[in-house]
Design a protein around this motif. Structure first.
Motif, PDB file in Angstrom:
ATOM      1  N   LYS A 174      33.186  30.444  42.447  1.00 56.42           N
ATOM      2  CA  LYS A 174      33.726  30.669  41.096  1.00 56.42           C
ATOM      3  C   LYS A 174      33.787  32.156  40.777  1.00 56.42           C
ATOM      4  CE  LYS A 174      33.492  28.541  36.590  1.00 56.42           C
ATOM      5  NZ  LYS A 174      34.577  27.606  36.846  1.00 56.42           N
ATOM      6  N   ARG A 175      32.731  32.861  41.162  1.00 55.13           N
ATOM      7  CA  ARG A 175      32.717  34.304  40.884  1.00 55.13           C
ATOM      8  C   ARG A 175      33.856  34.995  41.627  1.00 55.13           C
ATOM      9  NH1 ARG A 175      27.216  37.411  41.080  1.00 55.13           N
ATOM     10  NH2 ARG A 175      27.197  36.737  43.234  1.00 55.13           N
ATOM     11  N   THR A 176      34.065  34.581  42.863  1.00 57.03           N
ATOM     12  CA  THR A 176      35.159  35.173  43.635  1.00 57.03           C
ATOM     13  C   THR A 176      36.499  34.831  42.987  1.00 57.03           C
ATOM     14  OG1 THR A 176      33.825  34.802  45.597  1.00 57.03           O
ATOM     15  CG2 THR A 176      36.137  35.338  45.962  1.00 57.03           C
TER      16      THR A 176
ATOM     17  N   LEU B 268      37.147  34.077  39.954  1.00 52.28           N
ATOM     18  CA  LEU B 268      37.342  34.737  38.652  1.00 52.28           C
ATOM     19  C   LEU B 268      37.443  36.255  38.802  1.00 52.28           C
ATOM     20  CD1 LEU B 268      34.836  32.635  36.503  1.00 52.28           C
ATOM     21  CD2 LEU B 268      37.326  32.579  36.367  1.00 52.28           C
ATOM     22  N   GLY B 269      37.184  36.721  40.016  1.00 54.69           N
ATOM     23  CA  GLY B 269      37.352  38.141  40.294  1.00 54.69           C
ATOM     24  C   GLY B 269      36.324  39.017  39.624  1.00 54.69           C
ATOM     25  N   GLY B 270      35.098  38.550  39.523  1.00 56.05           N
ATOM     26  CA  GLY B 270      34.046  39.401  38.953  1.00 56.05           C
ATOM     27  C   GLY B 270      33.136  38.605  38.061  1.00 56.05           C
ATOM     28  N   THR B 271      32.646  39.239  37.020  1.00 58.04           N
ATOM     29  CA  THR B 271      31.672  38.614  36.143  1.00 58.04           C
ATOM     30  C   THR B 271      32.339  38.180  34.840  1.00 58.04           C
ATOM     31  OG1 THR B 271      29.972  40.043  37.040  1.00 58.04           O
ATOM     32  CG2 THR B 271      29.480  38.978  34.952  1.00 58.04           C
ATOM     33  N   PRO B 272      32.546  36.864  34.651  1.00 50.61           N
ATOM     34  CA  PRO B 272      33.156  36.407  33.413  1.00 50.61           C
ATOM     35  C   PRO B 272      32.178  36.476  32.251  1.00 50.61           C
ATOM     36  CG  PRO B 272      32.483  34.544  34.723  1.00 50.61           C
ATOM     37  CD  PRO B 272      32.119  35.777  35.510  1.00 50.61           C
ATOM     38  N   HIS B 273      32.714  36.493  31.046  1.00 51.53           N
ATOM     39  CA  HIS B 273      31.813  36.446  29.897  1.00 51.53           C
ATOM     40  C   HIS B 273      31.263  35.033  29.761  1.00 51.53           C
ATOM     41  CE1 HIS B 273      30.034  36.852  25.995  1.00 51.53           C
ATOM     42  NE2 HIS B 273      30.636  35.726  25.656  1.00 51.53           N
ATOM     43  N   VAL B 274      29.975  34.912  29.553  1.00 53.60           N
ATOM     44  CA  VAL B 274      29.402  33.600  29.285  1.00 53.60           C
ATOM     45  C   VAL B 274      28.198  33.793  28.370  1.00 53.60           C
ATOM     46  CG1 VAL B 274      28.008  33.656  31.396  1.00 53.60           C
ATOM     47  CG2 VAL B 274      28.517  31.464  30.361  1.00 53.60           C
ATOM     48  N   ASP B 275      28.106  32.935  27.342  1.00 57.29           N
ATOM     49  CA  ASP B 275      26.947  32.999  26.457  1.00 57.29           C
ATOM     50  C   ASP B 275      25.740  32.477  27.194  1.00 57.29           C
ATOM     51  OD1 ASP B 275      28.232  34.056  24.356  1.00 57.29           O
ATOM     52  OD2 ASP B 275      28.520  32.173  23.283  1.00 57.29           O
ATOM     53  N   LEU B 276      24.619  33.141  27.060  1.00 61.38           N
ATOM     54  CA  LEU B 276      23.419  32.716  27.768  1.00 61.38           C
ATOM     55  C   LEU B 276      22.317  32.427  26.776  1.00 61.38           C
ATOM     56  CD1 LEU B 276      23.608  35.363  30.598  1.00 61.38           C
ATOM     57  CD2 LEU B 276      23.912  32.899  30.879  1.00 61.38           C
ATOM     58  N   PRO B 277      22.246  31.160  26.304  1.00 61.20           N
ATOM     59  CA  PRO B 277      21.159  30.831  25.392  1.00 61.20           C
ATOM     60  C   PRO B 277      19.831  30.958  26.095  1.00 61.20           C
ATOM     61  CG  PRO B 277      22.317  28.848  26.095  1.00 61.20           C
ATOM     62  CD  PRO B 277      23.080  30.023  26.646  1.00 61.20           C
ATOM     63  N   ARG B 278      18.775  31.174  25.358  1.00 55.93           N
ATOM     64  CA  ARG B 278      17.468  31.437  25.952  1.00 55.93           C
ATOM     65  C   ARG B 278      16.769  30.182  26.470  1.00 55.93           C
ATOM     66  NH1 ARG B 278      16.293  35.540  28.633  1.00 55.93           N
ATOM     67  NH2 ARG B 278      17.499  37.212  27.768  1.00 55.93           N
TER      68      ARG B 278
END
Ligand code: PNS
Length: 171
Positions: A155-157, A159-169
């Motif tokens: 998926k990272r490949t 999407l070509g990098g680091t997509p935005h994603v919310d990271l709840p704690r």
């Protein structure tokens, strides 16, 4: 029949441990992926999470099936005629929220929730921490099943990098 619901975004070794324990305790187990409205920006789509669970469980647990649902868990377990809801607990702090949820689900559906604890050495492993470490370039190979790692890398490949994603704690 037991239902183990969750976001599974992505499934971790902790989830797989709970699945293995529940599969030993119940004749039939349905692992059910659901859209959690409190987690608005999932990394994986529902069908991807379902596929990752199937790939990770493999043929090892013949009494386990993977499904997904939308809407209320109480309606889903009622529609299946499930006997019990299974949830994983890591810390006492998990229980505070889970207790209210269990009461609500029982009030709505009559179905009780049973809690299982994953292996204690997995207690710090959560989907959100795994994503955070992964998206910052850390090694998560120890924390997720092989098929999940492969899909995350893919998926990272894609999407070509680091997509935005919310990271709840939590999770
Ligand atoms: O893996 P998670 O995100 O901790 O699992 C939480 C989940 C998805 C099981 C919970 O959010 C849920 O049951 N969602 C379905 C919607 C619902 O029934 N909400 C009311 C709960 S009382």
């Amino acid at each position: 029949m037991a239902v183990y619901p969750g976001s599974f975004d992505p499934p971790t070794i902790g989830h797989l441990d709970v699945i293995a324990r529940a599969a030993r305790a119940f004749e039939h187990l349905t692992v059910a992926v659901v859209a959690n409205p409190q987690k608005r920006t999932p990394y994986f789509a529902l069908d991807e999470r379902e596929a990752m669970l199937r790939e990770s469980i493999g043929a090892a647990s013949a009494n386990v099936r993977v499904d997904h649902f939308r809407g209320l868990l109480a309606d889903y377990v009622t529609s299946l005629g499930a006997d019990v809801i299974v949830k994983g607990l890591r810390f006492i702090s998990d229980f505070e929220n889970e207790m209210a949820t269990a009461h609500m689900n029982r009030s709505l559906s009559g179905v009780d929730t049973l809690f299982l604890m994953a292996e204690s050495s997995y207690s710090f492993v959560s989907s959100s921490l795994v994503k955070e470490v992964f998206l910052e370039g850390g090694d998560i190979a120890k924390f997720v099943p092989g098929p999940v790692l492969a899909r995350m890398n893919h998926k990272r490949t894609a999407l070509g990098g680091t997509p935005h994603v919310d990271l709840p704690r939590h999770r």
